[in-house]
Motif scaffolding. Structure first.
Motif, PDB file in Angstrom:
ATOM      1  N   MET A   1      81.177  81.185  39.992  1.00 52.88           N
ATOM      2  CA  MET A   1      80.244  80.084  40.170  1.00 52.88           C
ATOM      3  C   MET A   1      80.779  78.837  39.459  1.00 52.88           C
ATOM      4  SD  MET A   1      76.251  80.086  39.204  1.00 52.88           S
ATOM      5  CE  MET A   1      75.210  78.864  39.894  1.00 52.88           C
ATOM      6  N   HIS A   2      80.710  77.695  40.119  1.00 52.92           N
ATOM      7  CA  HIS A   2      81.213  76.438  39.567  1.00 52.92           C
ATOM      8  C   HIS A   2      80.184  75.850  38.606  1.00 52.92           C
ATOM      9  CE1 HIS A   2      83.494  72.781  39.336  1.00 52.92           C
ATOM     10  NE2 HIS A   2      82.441  72.079  39.700  1.00 52.92           N
ATOM     11  N   GLU A   3      80.588  75.644  37.352  1.00 55.69           N
ATOM     12  CA  GLU A   3      79.693  75.090  36.348  1.00 55.69           C
ATOM     13  C   GLU A   3      79.668  73.574  36.447  1.00 55.69           C
ATOM     14  OE1 GLU A   3      78.778  75.735  31.616  1.00 55.69           O
ATOM     15  OE2 GLU A   3      80.374  76.837  32.594  1.00 55.69           O
ATOM     16  N   GLN A   4      78.479  72.994  36.366  1.00 54.15           N
ATOM     17  CA  GLN A   4      78.308  71.553  36.479  1.00 54.15           C
ATOM     18  C   GLN A   4      78.843  70.844  35.234  1.00 54.15           C
ATOM     19  OE1 GLN A   4      74.288  70.445  37.220  1.00 54.15           O
ATOM     20  NE2 GLN A   4      74.749  68.282  37.373  1.00 54.15           N
ATOM     21  N   ILE A   5      79.443  69.664  35.428  1.00 54.86           N
ATOM     22  CA  ILE A   5      79.941  68.849  34.315  1.00 54.86           C
ATOM     23  C   ILE A   5      78.735  68.267  33.587  1.00 54.86           C
ATOM     24  CG2 ILE A   5      81.294  66.813  33.671  1.00 54.86           C
ATOM     25  CD1 ILE A   5      82.985  69.145  34.712  1.00 54.86           C
ATOM     26  N   ARG A   6      78.648  68.515  32.282  1.00 56.49           N
ATOM     27  CA  ARG A   6      77.534  68.008  31.481  1.00 56.49           C
ATOM     28  C   ARG A   6      77.938  66.860  30.579  1.00 56.49           C
ATOM     29  NH1 ARG A   6      75.982  73.861  29.901  1.00 56.49           N
ATOM     30  NH2 ARG A   6      76.824  73.158  27.927  1.00 56.49           N
ATOM     31  N   LEU A   7      79.247  66.717  30.313  1.00 55.68           N
ATOM     32  CA  LEU A   7      79.730  65.651  29.437  1.00 55.68           C
ATOM     33  C   LEU A   7      81.108  65.207  29.899  1.00 55.68           C
ATOM     34  CD1 LEU A   7      79.524  63.970  26.763  1.00 55.68           C
ATOM     35  CD2 LEU A   7      80.705  65.870  25.651  1.00 55.68           C
ATOM     36  N   VAL A   8      81.282  63.890  29.964  1.00 55.40           N
ATOM     37  CA  VAL A   8      82.594  63.311  30.263  1.00 55.40           C
ATOM     38  C   VAL A   8      83.050  62.603  28.999  1.00 55.40           C
ATOM     39  CG1 VAL A   8      83.868  61.639  31.646  1.00 55.40           C
ATOM     40  CG2 VAL A   8      82.079  63.028  32.712  1.00 55.40           C
ATOM     41  N   ILE A   9      84.265  62.883  28.572  1.00 57.06           N
ATOM     42  CA  ILE A   9      84.861  62.188  27.432  1.00 57.06           C
ATOM     43  C   ILE A   9      85.934  61.268  27.986  1.00 57.06           C
ATOM     44  CG2 ILE A   9      86.204  62.434  25.310  1.00 57.06           C
ATOM     45  CD1 ILE A   9      84.861  65.200  24.982  1.00 57.06           C
ATOM     46  N   VAL A  10      85.760  59.964  27.762  1.00 57.74           N
ATOM     47  CA  VAL A  10      86.777  58.998  28.175  1.00 57.74           C
ATOM     48  C   VAL A  10      87.594  58.656  26.936  1.00 57.74           C
ATOM     49  CG1 VAL A  10      85.521  58.103  30.167  1.00 57.74           C
ATOM     50  CG2 VAL A  10      85.162  57.051  27.955  1.00 57.74           C
ATOM     51  N   THR A  11      88.919  58.648  27.093  1.00 55.69           N
ATOM     52  CA  THR A  11      89.774  58.515  25.921  1.00 55.69           C
ATOM     53  C   THR A  11      91.168  58.056  26.298  1.00 55.69           C
ATOM     54  OG1 THR A  11      90.624  59.710  23.990  1.00 55.69           O
ATOM     55  CG2 THR A  11      90.485  60.942  26.055  1.00 55.69           C
ATOM     56  N   ASP A  12      91.897  57.599  25.302  1.00 61.34           N
ATOM     57  CA  ASP A  12      93.304  57.264  25.493  1.00 61.34           C
ATOM     58  C   ASP A  12      94.207  58.348  24.897  1.00 61.34           C
ATOM     59  OD1 ASP A  12      92.712  56.754  22.860  1.00 61.34           O
ATOM     60  OD2 ASP A  12      93.321  54.660  22.892  1.00 61.34           O
ATOM     61  N   ASN A  13      93.604  59.429  24.375  1.00 59.51           N
ATOM     62  CA  ASN A  13      94.378  60.543  23.841  1.00 59.51           C
ATOM     63  C   ASN A  13      93.597  61.842  24.066  1.00 59.51           C
ATOM     64  OD1 ASN A  13      95.640  62.499  22.210  1.00 59.51           O
ATOM     65  ND2 ASN A  13      96.436  60.920  20.847  1.00 59.51           N
ATOM     66  N   PRO A  14      93.744  62.464  25.236  1.00 61.72           N
ATOM     67  CA  PRO A  14      92.940  63.636  25.584  1.00 61.72           C
ATOM     68  C   PRO A  14      93.011  64.783  24.574  1.00 61.72           C
ATOM     69  CG  PRO A  14      94.045  62.801  27.516  1.00 61.72           C
ATOM     70  CD  PRO A  14      94.593  62.043  26.348  1.00 61.72           C
ATOM     71  N   ASP A  15      94.192  65.108  24.077  1.00 68.27           N
ATOM     72  CA  ASP A  15      94.308  66.239  23.144  1.00 68.27           C
ATOM     73  C   ASP A  15      93.518  66.008  21.859  1.00 68.27           C
ATOM     74  OD1 ASP A  15      95.916  67.871  24.800  1.00 68.27           O
ATOM     75  OD2 ASP A  15      97.700  66.740  24.210  1.00 68.27           O
ATOM     76  N   GLU A  16      93.657  64.819  21.277  1.00 72.64           N
ATOM     77  CA  GLU A  16      92.914  64.517  20.051  1.00 72.64           C
ATOM     78  C   GLU A  16      91.417  64.438  20.314  1.00 72.64           C
ATOM     79  OE1 GLU A  16      94.024  61.720  16.999  1.00 72.64           O
ATOM     80  OE2 GLU A  16      96.054  61.630  17.816  1.00 72.64           O
ATOM     81  N   ALA A  17      91.025  63.870  21.447  1.00 79.09           N
ATOM     82  CA  ALA A  17      89.608  63.745  21.766  1.00 79.09           C
ATOM     83  C   ALA A  17      88.948  65.112  21.903  1.00 79.09           C
ATOM     84  CB  ALA A  17      89.431  62.929  23.045  1.00 79.09           C
ATOM     85  N   VAL A  18      89.620  66.040  22.573  1.00 79.64           N
ATOM     86  CA  VAL A  18      89.064  67.389  22.725  1.00 79.64           C
ATOM     87  C   VAL A  18      88.949  68.061  21.355  1.00 79.64           C
ATOM     88  CG1 VAL A  18      89.531  69.704  23.641  1.00 79.64           C
ATOM     89  CG2 VAL A  18      89.764  67.714  25.112  1.00 79.64           C
ATOM     90  N   ALA A  19      89.966  67.896  20.527  1.00 75.81           N
ATOM     91  CA  ALA A  19      89.928  68.490  19.195  1.00 75.81           C
ATOM     92  C   ALA A  19      88.793  67.887  18.358  1.00 75.81           C
ATOM     93  CB  ALA A  19      91.265  68.305  18.491  1.00 75.81           C
ATOM     94  N   ASP A  20      88.627  66.571  18.399  1.00 72.16           N
ATOM     95  CA  ASP A  20      87.596  65.906  17.598  1.00 72.16           C
ATOM     96  C   ASP A  20      86.181  66.159  18.119  1.00 72.16           C
ATOM     97  OD1 ASP A  20      89.541  64.894  15.936  1.00 72.16           O
ATOM     98  OD2 ASP A  20      89.473  62.862  16.774  1.00 72.16           O
ATOM     99  N   ALA A  21      85.991  66.055  19.422  1.00 73.63           N
ATOM    100  CA  ALA A  21      84.649  66.156  19.991  1.00 73.63           C
ATOM    101  C   ALA A  21      84.189  67.591  20.206  1.00 73.63           C
ATOM    102  CB  ALA A  21      84.587  65.398  21.313  1.00 73.63           C
ATOM    103  N   LEU A  22      85.108  68.467  20.580  1.00 77.56           N
ATOM    104  CA  LEU A  22      84.726  69.826  20.952  1.00 77.56           C
ATOM    105  C   LEU A  22      85.285  70.895  20.020  1.00 77.56           C
ATOM    106  CD1 LEU A  22      85.269  69.398  24.795  1.00 77.56           C
ATOM    107  CD2 LEU A  22      83.123  69.183  23.510  1.00 77.56           C
ATOM    108  N   CYS A  23      86.088  70.466  19.046  1.00 80.79           N
ATOM    109  CA  CYS A  23      86.673  71.385  18.053  1.00 80.79           C
ATOM    110  C   CYS A  23      87.458  72.521  18.703  1.00 80.79           C
ATOM    111  CB  CYS A  23      85.581  71.954  17.142  1.00 80.79           C
ATOM    112  SG  CYS A  23      84.721  70.685  16.219  1.00 80.79           S
ATOM    113  N   CYS A  24      88.263  72.170  19.688  1.00 76.73           N
ATOM    114  CA  CYS A  24      89.103  73.174  20.334  1.00 76.73           C
ATOM    115  C   CYS A  24      90.338  72.491  20.909  1.00 76.73           C
ATOM    116  CB  CYS A  24      88.341  73.920  21.428  1.00 76.73           C
ATOM    117  SG  CYS A  24      87.835  72.900  22.824  1.00 76.73           S
ATOM    118  N   ALA A  25      91.260  73.299  21.378  1.00 70.94           N
ATOM    119  CA  ALA A  25      92.443  72.773  22.049  1.00 70.94           C
ATOM    120  C   ALA A  25      92.104  72.511  23.516  1.00 70.94           C
ATOM    121  CB  ALA A  25      93.584  73.778  21.953  1.00 70.94           C
ATOM    122  N   MET A  26      92.894  71.679  24.162  1.00 66.99           N
ATOM    123  CA  MET A  26      92.671  71.361  25.568  1.00 66.99           C
ATOM    124  C   MET A  26      92.613  72.635  26.426  1.00 66.99           C
ATOM    125  SD  MET A  26      92.145  68.842  27.646  1.00 66.99           S
ATOM    126  CE  MET A  26      92.925  67.292  27.352  1.00 66.99           C
TER     127      MET A  26
END
Length: 118
Positions: A1-26
């Motif tokens: 089942m396809h899960e709906q997108i609940r949050l979009v993170i706009v950034t100029d550095n995807p790897d760092e943004a995922v680590a900072d906002a979601l506390c995980c690796a891409m």
């Protein structure tokens, strides 16, 4: 089942943004989160999308993604201009480099008021 997108993170550095906002690796990013760094994609995000902007470029060299996000916010939706709390409890506003940021934020507010006749 396809899960709906609940949050979009706009950034100029995807790897760092995922680590900072979601506390995980891409590679471990939850499916309900989408990371966008392409300026054209940012400009075409639908109204009502829950978005968090995380920027890592210096203020002297603003990224194309951040410019696109600023334009997107001005084109439709809400305006967010962060300002320090007026209580005076923080010393942050007293630092010269932060006073420059405050003046810039107030200038943005003035521009928004003029552009939208507020």
């Amino acid at each position: 089942m396809h899960e709906q997108i609940r949050l979009v993170i706009v950034t100029d550095n995807p790897d760092e943004a995922v680590a900072d906002a979601l506390c995980c690796a891409m590679t471990n990013k939850p499916r309900w989160a989408r990371i966008v760094s392409d300026p054209m994609e940012i400009l075409h995000l639908p109204n009502g999308t829950k978005v968090r902007g995380l920027w890592y470029s210096s203020r002297a060299r603003t990224s194309a993604a951040e410019y696109a996000w600023r334009e997107r916010r001005l084109a439709g939706g809400r305006f967010v201009v962060p300002l320090p709390h007026p209580s005076g409890a923080s010393l942050w506003p007293n630092r010269p480099e932060n006073q420059t940021l405050i003046r810039r934020a107030l200038g943005l507010l003035a521009d928004i008021r003029l552009a939208h006749q507020l």
